[in-house]
Design a protein around this motif. Structure first.
Motif, PDB file in Angstrom:
ATOM      1  N   ALA A 121      39.181  32.378  34.736  1.00  0.00           N
ATOM      2  CA  ALA A 121      40.092  33.143  33.881  1.00  0.00           C
ATOM      3  C   ALA A 121      40.545  32.299  32.697  1.00  0.00           C
ATOM      4  CB  ALA A 121      41.297  33.625  34.686  1.00  0.00           C
ATOM      5  N   HIS A 122      40.917  31.051  32.958  1.00  0.00           N
ATOM      6  CA  HIS A 122      41.344  30.160  31.886  1.00  0.00           C
ATOM      7  C   HIS A 122      40.198  29.894  30.908  1.00  0.00           C
ATOM      8  CE1 HIS A 122      44.983  28.327  34.223  1.00  0.00           C
ATOM      9  NE2 HIS A 122      45.241  29.519  33.714  1.00  0.00           N
ATOM     10  N   ALA A 123      38.992  29.702  31.446  1.00  0.00           N
ATOM     11  CA  ALA A 123      37.838  29.452  30.580  1.00  0.00           C
ATOM     12  C   ALA A 123      37.549  30.652  29.686  1.00  0.00           C
ATOM     13  CB  ALA A 123      36.613  29.122  31.429  1.00  0.00           C
ATOM     14  N   ALA A 124      37.896  31.852  30.169  1.00  0.00           N
ATOM     15  CA  ALA A 124      37.677  33.070  29.391  1.00  0.00           C
ATOM     16  C   ALA A 124      38.844  33.367  28.455  1.00  0.00           C
ATOM     17  CB  ALA A 124      37.446  34.251  30.330  1.00  0.00           C
ATOM     18  N   GLY A 125      39.871  32.516  28.462  1.00  0.00           N
ATOM     19  CA  GLY A 125      40.992  32.682  27.549  1.00  0.00           C
ATOM     20  C   GLY A 125      42.154  33.478  28.107  1.00  0.00           C
ATOM     21  N   LEU A 126      42.131  33.783  29.386  1.00  0.00           N
ATOM     22  CA  LEU A 126      43.237  34.524  29.998  1.00  0.00           C
ATOM     23  C   LEU A 126      44.285  33.534  30.488  1.00  0.00           C
ATOM     24  CD1 LEU A 126      41.265  37.156  32.135  1.00  0.00           C
ATOM     25  CD2 LEU A 126      42.008  37.313  29.754  1.00  0.00           C
ATOM     26  N   ARG A 127      45.562  33.857  30.269  1.00  0.00           N
ATOM     27  CA  ARG A 127      46.636  32.965  30.675  1.00  0.00           C
ATOM     28  C   ARG A 127      47.766  33.778  31.300  1.00  0.00           C
ATOM     29  NH1 ARG A 127      44.883  27.815  30.390  1.00  0.00           N
ATOM     30  NH2 ARG A 127      47.070  27.192  30.453  1.00  0.00           N
ATOM     31  N   GLY A 128      48.645  33.081  31.997  1.00  0.00           N
ATOM     32  CA  GLY A 128      49.872  33.687  32.508  1.00  0.00           C
ATOM     33  C   GLY A 128      49.645  34.895  33.393  1.00  0.00           C
ATOM     34  N   ARG A 130      48.466  37.797  32.773  1.00  0.00           N
ATOM     35  CA  ARG A 130      47.179  38.463  32.638  1.00  0.00           C
ATOM     36  C   ARG A 130      46.124  37.772  33.494  1.00  0.00           C
ATOM     37  NH1 ARG A 130      43.661  39.015  27.180  1.00  0.00           N
ATOM     38  NH2 ARG A 130      41.989  40.303  28.016  1.00  0.00           N
ATOM     39  N   ALA A 131      46.162  36.452  33.538  1.00  0.00           N
ATOM     40  CA  ALA A 131      45.229  35.700  34.373  1.00  0.00           C
ATOM     41  C   ALA A 131      45.497  35.968  35.850  1.00  0.00           C
ATOM     42  CB  ALA A 131      45.336  34.207  34.078  1.00  0.00           C
ATOM     43  N   ALA A 132      46.782  36.028  36.227  1.00  0.00           N
ATOM     44  CA  ALA A 132      47.143  36.299  37.617  1.00  0.00           C
ATOM     45  C   ALA A 132      46.654  37.683  38.044  1.00  0.00           C
ATOM     46  CB  ALA A 132      48.654  36.199  37.795  1.00  0.00           C
ATOM     47  N   GLU A 133      46.825  38.662  37.155  1.00  0.00           N
ATOM     48  CA  GLU A 133      46.359  40.013  37.457  1.00  0.00           C
ATOM     49  C   GLU A 133      44.848  40.035  37.618  1.00  0.00           C
ATOM     50  OE1 GLU A 133      46.509  43.178  34.373  1.00  0.00           O
ATOM     51  OE2 GLU A 133      47.792  44.202  35.835  1.00  0.00           O
ATOM     52  N   PHE A 134      44.162  39.286  36.784  1.00  0.00           N
ATOM     53  CA  PHE A 134      42.705  39.167  36.855  1.00  0.00           C
ATOM     54  C   PHE A 134      42.274  38.632  38.223  1.00  0.00           C
ATOM     55  CE2 PHE A 134      38.969  36.464  36.454  1.00  0.00           C
ATOM     56  CZ  PHE A 134      38.053  37.290  35.827  1.00  0.00           C
ATOM     57  N   VAL A 135      42.889  37.529  38.643  1.00  0.00           N
ATOM     58  CA  VAL A 135      42.547  36.900  39.921  1.00  0.00           C
ATOM     59  C   VAL A 135      42.766  37.869  41.085  1.00  0.00           C
ATOM     60  CG1 VAL A 135      43.225  35.084  41.550  1.00  0.00           C
ATOM     61  CG2 VAL A 135      42.970  34.557  39.111  1.00  0.00           C
ATOM     62  N   ARG A 136      43.908  38.511  41.104  1.00  0.00           N
ATOM     63  CA  ARG A 136      44.228  39.400  42.221  1.00  0.00           C
ATOM     64  C   ARG A 136      43.372  40.659  42.211  1.00  0.00           C
ATOM     65  NH1 ARG A 136      50.760  38.367  42.005  1.00  0.00           N
ATOM     66  NH2 ARG A 136      50.770  36.667  43.529  1.00  0.00           N
ATOM     67  N   ALA A 137      43.074  41.169  41.032  1.00  0.00           N
ATOM     68  CA  ALA A 137      42.243  42.376  40.956  1.00  0.00           C
ATOM     69  C   ALA A 137      40.857  42.113  41.547  1.00  0.00           C
ATOM     70  CB  ALA A 137      42.132  42.852  39.510  1.00  0.00           C
ATOM     71  N   VAL A 138      40.278  40.972  41.207  1.00  0.00           N
ATOM     72  CA  VAL A 138      38.956  40.631  41.739  1.00  0.00           C
ATOM     73  C   VAL A 138      39.032  40.412  43.243  1.00  0.00           C
ATOM     74  CG1 VAL A 138      37.066  38.964  41.685  1.00  0.00           C
ATOM     75  CG2 VAL A 138      38.172  39.657  39.545  1.00  0.00           C
ATOM     76  N   GLN A 139      40.039  39.676  43.691  1.00  0.00           N
ATOM     77  CA  GLN A 139      40.191  39.429  45.125  1.00  0.00           C
ATOM     78  C   GLN A 139      40.367  40.729  45.899  1.00  0.00           C
ATOM     79  OE1 GLN A 139      43.535  36.947  46.206  1.00  0.00           O
ATOM     80  NE2 GLN A 139      43.459  37.620  48.330  1.00  0.00           N
ATOM     81  N   PHE A 140      41.240  41.590  45.424  1.00  0.00           N
ATOM     82  CA  PHE A 140      41.502  42.844  46.128  1.00  0.00           C
ATOM     83  C   PHE A 140      40.272  43.743  46.128  1.00  0.00           C
ATOM     84  CE2 PHE A 140      46.405  43.319  46.128  1.00  0.00           C
ATOM     85  CZ  PHE A 140      46.538  41.994  46.504  1.00  0.00           C
ATOM     86  N   GLN A 141      39.496  43.704  45.048  1.00  0.00           N
ATOM     87  CA  GLN A 141      38.267  44.491  44.999  1.00  0.00           C
ATOM     88  C   GLN A 141      37.307  44.046  46.102  1.00  0.00           C
ATOM     89  OE1 GLN A 141      37.397  47.044  43.210  1.00  0.00           O
ATOM     90  NE2 GLN A 141      35.203  47.165  43.619  1.00  0.00           N
ATOM     91  N   VAL A 142      37.160  42.739  46.242  1.00  0.00           N
ATOM     92  CA  VAL A 142      36.254  42.201  47.264  1.00  0.00           C
ATOM     93  C   VAL A 142      36.751  42.552  48.658  1.00  0.00           C
ATOM     94  CG1 VAL A 142      35.253  40.113  48.256  1.00  0.00           C
ATOM     95  CG2 VAL A 142      35.515  40.309  45.765  1.00  0.00           C
ATOM     96  N   VAL A 143      38.020  42.246  48.940  1.00  0.00           N
ATOM     97  CA  VAL A 143      38.563  42.479  50.282  1.00  0.00           C
ATOM     98  C   VAL A 143      38.531  43.967  50.620  1.00  0.00           C
ATOM     99  CG1 VAL A 143      40.610  42.278  51.735  1.00  0.00           C
ATOM    100  CG2 VAL A 143      40.005  40.417  50.185  1.00  0.00           C
ATOM    101  N   GLY A 144      38.920  44.813  49.673  1.00  0.00           N
ATOM    102  CA  GLY A 144      38.905  46.248  49.923  1.00  0.00           C
ATOM    103  C   GLY A 144      37.515  46.759  50.220  1.00  0.00           C
ATOM    104  N   HIS A 145      36.530  46.267  49.475  1.00  0.00           N
ATOM    105  CA  HIS A 145      35.155  46.695  49.702  1.00  0.00           C
ATOM    106  C   HIS A 145      34.684  46.285  51.092  1.00  0.00           C
ATOM    107  CE1 HIS A 145      30.871  47.379  48.941  1.00  0.00           C
ATOM    108  NE2 HIS A 145      31.239  48.058  47.885  1.00  0.00           N
ATOM    109  N   VAL A 146      34.996  45.061  51.489  1.00  0.00           N
ATOM    110  CA  VAL A 146      34.580  44.579  52.808  1.00  0.00           C
ATOM    111  C   VAL A 146      35.241  45.401  53.920  1.00  0.00           C
ATOM    112  CG1 VAL A 146      34.694  42.627  54.417  1.00  0.00           C
ATOM    113  CG2 VAL A 146      34.053  42.245  52.031  1.00  0.00           C
ATOM    114  N   LEU A 147      36.515  45.722  53.758  1.00  0.00           N
ATOM    115  CA  LEU A 147      37.213  46.518  54.767  1.00  0.00           C
ATOM    116  C   LEU A 147      36.590  47.900  54.900  1.00  0.00           C
ATOM    117  CD1 LEU A 147      40.955  45.612  54.071  1.00  0.00           C
ATOM    118  CD2 LEU A 147      39.562  44.919  56.038  1.00  0.00           C
TER     119      LEU A 147
END
Length: 208
Positions: A121-128, A130-147
């Motif tokens: 996220a930081h390498a892509a220019g996301l901070r604060g 917005r970066a936190a939302e990015f991290v959680r959105a990806v994580q939740f997408q993965v976990v939700g799909h697996v469930l």
């Protein structure tokens, strides 16, 4: 196997394999010792009692799940590679993941994957935020799909099934859609389609 030839890591590896195949309920000190060809006292000597063994197994699982290395040239490719690796780990170790969750270490288990996503996220220019939302959105997408995948795999046979529910008329003037929805989903393809779309949108600033 003589006691002197047995290591703590061998005991943990055997315990992890047993839990992976049969679940935590199948893990007994006597059964583990029998599988290793050693005395129960040898198991206790190396790892302590069953609770200590479970704690060590959880620590080992958390460490193993931390081995995620992004791959790819673009930010999207690298983030998608992290998502794929996390999904694979969760899919390959359901009983061990459940054991980690039961012992209250789920957040710690996900920390390495989150840290990898933060770096991307930081390498892509996301901070604060917005970066936190990015991290959680990806994580939740993965976990939700697996469930959802796991629930589908364990669900009883459905009556009526997809073919009965999605007859041609159910999709209006789109019979190809009806045929596609009547078949079981291609989980790998669906995962890649959804996670790529999510990551692309988030990196472009379309997260809402």
């Amino acid at each position: 196997m003589a006691r002197g030839a047995l290591s703590r890591e061998e005991v943990l590896a055997a315990a992890a394999e047993l839990v992976k195949r049969q679940g935590p309920g199948a893990l007994t000190m006597r059964g583990l010792a029998a599988g290793l060809g050693t005395a129960v006292t040898s198991i206790y000597w190396h790892v302590g009692g069953r609770e200590a063994l479970l704690d060590a197994l959880v620590e080992r699982t958390v460490a193993d799940l931390g081995e995620i290395r992004p791959r790819g040239r673009t930010p999207e490719q690298r983030v998608v590679s992290v998502a794929r690796a996390l999904r694979r780990q969760l899919r390959d170790h359901p009983h061990l993941v459940a054991l980690v969750h039961e012992r209250g270490l789920t957040d710690r288990m996900f920390l390495p994957a989150q840290q990898a996503l933060v770096r991307e996220a930081h390498a892509a220019g996301l901070r604060g935020g917005r970066a936190a939302e990015f991290v959680r959105a990806v994580q939740f997408q993965v976990v939700g799909h697996v469930l959802v995948e796991r629930n589908r795999e364990r669900a009883p046979a459905q009556h009526p099934g997809g073919e009965e529910l999605w007859r041609a008329e159910a999709a209006g003037d789109d019979p190809a859609l009806a045929r596609a929805l009547s078949r079981p989903p291609a989980a790998d393809r669906l995962f890649m389609t959804s996670v790529r779309a999510l990551v692309r949108g988030l990196l472009a600033g379309d997260g809402g």
